[in-house]
Design a protein around this motif. Structure first.
Motif, PDB file in Angstrom:
ATOM      1  N   ASN A  90     134.087  15.459  34.688  1.00 28.63           N
ATOM      2  CA  ASN A  90     134.445  15.487  33.232  1.00 28.63           C
ATOM      3  C   ASN A  90     132.834  15.816  32.239  1.00 28.63           C
ATOM      4  O   ASN A  90     133.051  15.404  31.278  1.00 28.63           O
ATOM      5  N   LEU A  91     132.220  14.309  33.130  1.00 23.03           N
ATOM      6  CA  LEU A  91     130.775  13.691  32.180  1.00 23.03           C
ATOM      7  C   LEU A  91     130.494  15.629  32.011  1.00 23.03           C
ATOM      8  O   LEU A  91     129.629  15.085  30.813  1.00 23.03           O
ATOM      9  N   LEU A  92     130.048  15.871  33.558  1.00 23.28           N
ATOM     10  CA  LEU A  92     129.229  16.758  33.243  1.00 23.28           C
ATOM     11  C   LEU A  92     129.970  18.056  31.791  1.00 23.28           C
ATOM     12  O   LEU A  92     129.087  18.281  30.644  1.00 23.28           O
ATOM     13  N   GLU A  93     130.909  18.073  31.626  1.00 25.63           N
ATOM     14  CA  GLU A  93     131.989  18.297  30.616  1.00 25.63           C
ATOM     15  C   GLU A  93     131.287  18.344  29.242  1.00 25.63           C
ATOM     16  O   GLU A  93     131.558  18.621  28.293  1.00 25.63           O
ATOM     17  N   HIS A  94     131.681  16.444  29.573  1.00 24.92           N
ATOM     18  CA  HIS A  94     131.519  15.804  28.119  1.00 24.92           C
ATOM     19  C   HIS A  94     129.475  16.139  26.864  1.00 24.92           C
ATOM     20  O   HIS A  94     129.809  16.354  25.924  1.00 24.92           O
ATOM     21  N   CYS A  95     128.756  16.028  28.073  1.00 26.92           N
ATOM     22  CA  CYS A  95     127.537  15.805  27.822  1.00 26.92           C
ATOM     23  C   CYS A  95     126.967  17.106  27.678  1.00 26.92           C
ATOM     24  O   CYS A  95     126.830  17.654  28.025  1.00 26.92           O
ATOM     25  N   SER A  96     125.919  17.334  26.629  1.00 23.37           N
ATOM     26  CA  SER A  96     125.458  18.668  26.051  1.00 23.37           C
ATOM     27  C   SER A  96     123.659  18.633  27.019  1.00 23.37           C
ATOM     28  O   SER A  96     123.429  19.887  27.005  1.00 23.37           O
ATOM     29  N   ASP A  97     122.867  17.380  27.821  1.00 14.65           N
ATOM     30  CA  ASP A  97     122.115  18.044  28.341  1.00 14.65           C
ATOM     31  C   ASP A  97     122.092  15.947  28.757  1.00 14.65           C
ATOM     32  O   ASP A  97     122.456  15.470  28.746  1.00 14.65           O
ATOM     33  N   HIS A  98     120.675  16.584  29.699  1.00 13.33           N
ATOM     34  CA  HIS A  98     120.383  15.335  30.844  1.00 13.33           C
ATOM     35  C   HIS A  98     120.358  13.894  30.121  1.00 13.33           C
ATOM     36  O   HIS A  98     121.759  12.743  30.838  1.00 13.33           O
ATOM     37  N   ASP A  99     119.461  13.574  29.197  1.00 14.69           N
ATOM     38  CA  ASP A  99     119.316  12.557  28.547  1.00 14.69           C
ATOM     39  C   ASP A  99     121.352  11.989  28.140  1.00 14.69           C
ATOM     40  O   ASP A  99     121.015  10.459  28.877  1.00 14.69           O
ATOM     41  N   GLU A 100     121.791  12.850  27.599  1.00 12.70           N
ATOM     42  CA  GLU A 100     123.071  12.464  27.415  1.00 12.70           C
ATOM     43  C   GLU A 100     123.938  12.033  28.440  1.00 12.70           C
ATOM     44  O   GLU A 100     124.755  10.908  28.281  1.00 12.70           O
ATOM     45  N   LEU A 101     123.939  12.368  29.881  1.00 12.03           N
ATOM     46  CA  LEU A 101     124.472  12.317  30.923  1.00 12.03           C
ATOM     47  C   LEU A 101     124.072  10.855  30.902  1.00 12.03           C
ATOM     48  O   LEU A 101     125.056   9.994  31.640  1.00 12.03           O
ATOM     49  N   VAL A 102     122.836  11.123  31.357  1.00 12.87           N
ATOM     50  CA  VAL A 102     122.818   9.379  31.695  1.00 12.87           C
ATOM     51  C   VAL A 102     122.842   8.408  30.776  1.00 12.87           C
ATOM     52  O   VAL A 102     123.317   7.388  30.998  1.00 12.87           O
ATOM     53  N   ARG A 103     122.999   8.054  29.738  1.00 13.73           N
ATOM     54  CA  ARG A 103     123.541   7.509  28.307  1.00 13.73           C
ATOM     55  C   ARG A 103     125.067   7.070  28.413  1.00 13.73           C
ATOM     56  O   ARG A 103     125.661   6.604  28.827  1.00 13.73           O
ATOM     57  N   GLU A 104     125.509   8.540  28.644  1.00 15.01           N
ATOM     58  CA  GLU A 104     127.136   8.300  28.912  1.00 15.01           C
ATOM     59  C   GLU A 104     127.936   8.360  30.272  1.00 15.01           C
ATOM     60  O   GLU A 104     129.180   7.200  30.061  1.00 15.01           O
ATOM     61  N   ILE A 105     126.937   8.180  31.508  1.00 15.25           N
ATOM     62  CA  ILE A 105     127.262   7.386  32.619  1.00 15.25           C
ATOM     63  C   ILE A 105     127.103   5.837  32.488  1.00 15.25           C
ATOM     64  O   ILE A 105     128.010   5.243  32.900  1.00 15.25           O
ATOM     65  N   ARG A 106     126.041   5.790  31.786  1.00 16.91           N
ATOM     66  CA  ARG A 106     126.090   3.864  31.992  1.00 16.91           C
ATOM     67  C   ARG A 106     127.165   3.154  31.324  1.00 16.91           C
ATOM     68  O   ARG A 106     127.807   2.285  31.147  1.00 16.91           O
ATOM     69  N   VAL A 107     127.442   3.986  29.781  1.00 15.12           N
ATOM     70  CA  VAL A 107     128.215   3.852  28.956  1.00 15.12           C
ATOM     71  C   VAL A 107     129.697   4.078  30.008  1.00 15.12           C
ATOM     72  O   VAL A 107     130.838   2.580  28.879  1.00 15.12           O
ATOM     73  N   THR A 108     130.182   4.493  30.475  1.00 12.89           N
ATOM     74  CA  THR A 108     130.834   5.054  31.275  1.00 12.89           C
ATOM     75  C   THR A 108     131.281   3.358  31.954  1.00 12.89           C
ATOM     76  O   THR A 108     132.345   2.792  32.493  1.00 12.89           O
ATOM     77  N   LEU A 109     130.418   3.635  33.148  1.00 13.88           N
ATOM     78  CA  LEU A 109     129.995   2.317  34.178  1.00 13.88           C
ATOM     79  C   LEU A 109     130.780   0.888  33.112  1.00 13.88           C
ATOM     80  O   LEU A 109     131.379   0.189  33.865  1.00 13.88           O
TER      81      LEU A 109
END
Length: 115
Positions: free
Chosen positions: A75-94
């Motif tokens: 779900n996180l991988l589908e939600h994010c368009s690039d690596h930087d957004e993934l890093v940010r979204e993982i932190r926000v989710t945590l």
């Protein structure tokens, strides 16, 4: 969908935890962090806290099952368009799920800009 191996994703989650302020982590007791591909119900949740928040606990002690914070990799991988957004979204989710551990509700999380 971004292509990030399970091992690389786990490293990003570990880095995300390491990036959090010590005060946020200091009261986490008997909590485990897990990564699953998707929620069992097939929803688009990015993460979930399972347990009893500090505000709900009367007594907590020896023999209790650990609370769980689960991040959903696909779900996180589908939600994010690039690596930087993934890093940010993982932190926000945590941060979001740890806030639930402390008993902070959805409305307050959004007021604080954490979710």
């Amino acid at each position: 969908m971004l292509d990030v191996s399970p091992e690389a994703f786990e490293a990003l989650v570990s880095d995300g935890l390491d990036s959090l302020h010590e005060d946020m982590l200091s009261e986490l007791d008997n909590v485990i962090f897990l990564i699953e591909d998707r929620p069992e119900d097939g929803s688009d949740l990015l993460g979930v806290y399972e347990g009893f928040s500090l505000a709900e606990r009367e007594r907590y002690g020896y023999g209790e099952e650990p609370d769980r914070i689960i991040l959903f990799r696909e779900n996180l991988l589908e939600h994010c368009s690039d690596h930087d957004e993934l890093v940010r979204e993982i932190r926000v989710t945590l941060v979001h799920e740890i806030a639930h551990f402390y008993g902070i509700g959805e409305e307050r999380i959004h007021e604080l800009g954490w979710g």
